[in-house]
Design a protein around this motif. Structure first.
Motif, short mmCIF file in Angstrom:
data_model
loop_
_atom_site.label_atom_id
_atom_site.label_comp_id
_atom_site.label_asym_id
_atom_site.label_seq_id
_atom_site.Cartn_x
_atom_site.Cartn_y
_atom_site.Cartn_z
N TRP A 1 -1.40 9.73 -1.36
CA TRP A 1 -2.52 10.21 -2.15
C TRP A 1 -3.48 11.05 -1.33
O TRP A 1 -3.69 10.81 -0.14
N SER B 1 -4.48 8.95 2.04
CA SER B 1 -4.18 7.51 2.11
C SER B 1 -3.23 7.23 3.26
O SER B 1 -2.45 8.08 3.69
N GLN C 1 -11.65 13.03 -7.41
CA GLN C 1 -10.31 13.28 -7.93
C GLN C 1 -9.28 12.68 -6.97
O GLN C 1 -9.54 12.56 -5.78
N VAL C 2 -8.12 12.32 -7.51
CA VAL C 2 -7.02 11.84 -6.67
C VAL C 2 -5.76 12.62 -7.03
O VAL C 2 -5.39 12.72 -8.20
N SER D 1 -4.32 1.63 1.10
CA SER D 1 -4.16 2.75 0.17
C SER D 1 -4.43 2.38 -1.28
O SER D 1 -4.18 3.20 -2.18
N VAL E 1 -7.17 3.52 -7.13
CA VAL E 1 -6.65 4.89 -7.09
C VAL E 1 -6.55 5.49 -8.49
O VAL E 1 -6.73 6.70 -8.66
N PHE F 1 -10.22 6.15 2.00
CA PHE F 1 -9.25 5.15 1.56
C PHE F 1 -9.34 3.87 2.37
O PHE F 1 -9.55 3.89 3.58
N ILE G 1 -10.56 3.07 -2.83
CA ILE G 1 -11.29 4.18 -2.22
C ILE G 1 -12.77 3.82 -2.26
O ILE G 1 -13.29 3.41 -3.30
N GLU H 1 -1.61 13.04 -6.37
CA GLU H 1 -0.37 12.53 -5.82
C GLU H 1 0.30 13.69 -5.08
O GLU H 1 0.70 14.69 -5.70
N ALA I 1 -7.45 12.06 -1.85
CA ALA I 1 -8.70 11.97 -2.61
C ALA I 1 -9.61 13.10 -2.16
O ALA I 1 -9.62 13.47 -0.98
#
Length: 433
Positions: free
Chosen positions: A347, A342, A360-361, A387, A407, A383, A390, A363, A349
């Protein structure tokens, strides 16, 4: 594009099992252009009344409907009934009426055709609760830009009410395959108004936007091998960037737009290199006996995330953009590919193979991973520049489809798209006017 590692760079394969179909998404009111699935609780939504623009019935685009659909796609807005009400950008609305309809904000305007054929689009936004004028904008545009004017209105409303910049006037790139021909499209952020940038009987993969949105890098197989080109969106001109011995693939722009990270096999094996965006001699970044591919830069340009099977299975790693020590990023599952970072750097992804290919995302600060889809043929996450959203490709009814998700995965929308099998979406940066 992520290809199975044992058959990487084959032009006839895409990275997804051709299994299953996207779950049916409930229908929405007639004004919506999308089918949107909203789940989760505690989500704040802004109730907004969007009155059809005066003169809109005779216009070639229904501006208010486009604005509604844009705002709805974020999951942050709830449309309030406007039936029986009229107003334009010069009206002083009766807030009592809109409070009774539970609106917190209100927008209306006008659209008129000028003698020169252009359209004059105006709107104004109101805070119903505070009885406050939140300003407005006006655009004089050719007919071809009416949708862009609507997206700019949605951007204005989104920023005024959320405090964050909207992304509706940005663009998407994606690829379709139809009847044995591949087309690279540039479209609005809702998938509409698509314009063909390139058509070829051979595969086109891995479109990537330059930071200023003026160029697209991509890989074409028109020479019967993967070759990297850069395409100027406004003019259609393109230049050859990487056509070395073996495969040339997976271009990714540095944040300053001067350099591309690419995957080359010129020296044996697929490794990462940096090359000037105008071409030239590449500089090798990785030195491993494994496949290293799918590089993406961090927003500050200091880090490159990439996919490698150096640990025995495809996983996501990172290293300094200048090369050097490598750190593994993904640990859950045995197949994690297609990294996208992002623009705020928060993030990551990616697509994980777990009973199918699922989005999946992560952090990045905590390493916490959230599954955001329940489909099993997801690919190519990208993204939005704020942000918040997606875009990705999946399958519905046996065909590729463009989707967006928040997200957290709570709000999903299916976008419009050209006919054919849709794949390889890439979300462009903020437009520079």
């Amino acid at each position: 594009m992520t290809l199975p590692f044992d058959r990487m760079f084959s032009p006839n394969l895409v990275r997804r099992a051709l299994l299953g179909a996207l779950a049916v998404v409930p229908s929405l009111p007639a004004w919506s252009q999308f089918r949107v699935e909203v789940s989760g609780v505690g989500m704040r939504q802004f109730p907004i009344a969007l009155v059809p623009l005066r003169g809109e019935a005779g216009a070639p685009q229904q501006i208010s409907a486009i604005v509604r659909a844009d705002l709805e796609r974020t999951g942050q807005f709830r449309a309030v009934d406007t039936s029986g009400q009229t107003m334009d950008d010069t009206s002083r609305p009766d807030m009592t009426v809109w409070r009774e309809r539970t609106a917190d904000s209100l927008a209306g305007g006008s659209i008129t055709r000028r003698p020169d054929g252009r359209w004059d689009v105006r709107f104004r936004l109101w805070d119903v609760v505070r009885d406050q004028d939140l300003g407005g904008q006006g655009y004089v545009v050719p007919q071809a830009d009416l949708r862009l004017a609507a997206h700019r209105i949605a951007d204005y409303i989104y920023e005024k009410l959320t405090g964050e910049k909207g992304v509706f006037s940005t663009r998407l790139a994606y690829v379709t395959k139809a009847g044995g021909r591949y087309t690279l499209w540039v479209a609005d952020s809702d998938g509409e108004n698509a314009q063909a940038a390139l058509t070829s009987p051979e595969s086109i993969i891995s479109p990537a936007w330059s930071p200023n949105g003026a160029q697209l890098a991509y890989v074409s197989f028109e020479s019967r091998k993967p070759v990297v080109y850069v395409h100027e969106v406004a003019t259609g001109r393109r230049r050859l960037v990487a056509n070395f011995k073996g495969s040339n693939s997976a271009p990714a722009w540095s944040p300053d737009g001067r350099t591309l990270a690419v995957t080359l096999s010129r020296d044996g094996g697929s490794q990462l290199y940096l090359i000037d965006a105008n071409g030239g001699e590449p500089r090798r970044l990785t030195q491993s006996p494994s496949i290293d591919t799918e590089p993406v830069f961090s927003p500050d340009g200091g880090t490159i995330y990439f996919v490698s099977d150096r640990g025995g299975s495809p996983q996501i790693y990172r290293m300094s953009a200048g090369g050097g020590a490598v750190q593994r990023v993904t640990f859950n599952g045995s197949y994690n590919v297609s990294p996208s970072v992002s623009s705020d750097g928060r993030w990551l992804a990616y697509v994980s193979r777990s009973g199918g290919f699922k989005l999946q995302v992560m952090e990045l600060s905590s390493g916490n991973v959230t599954p955001v889809t329940n489909t099993d043929t997801d690919e190519s996450p990208s993204f939005a520049p704020n942000s918040r959203l997606i875009v990705y490709a999946t399958r519905q009814g046996g065909r590729g489809a463009l989707m967006t998700t928040t997200v957290d995965g709570k709000i999903k929308a299916r976008l419009a798209g050209q006919g054919g099998d849709i794949r390889e979406p890439a979300w462009g940066p903020y437009q520079q006017y």
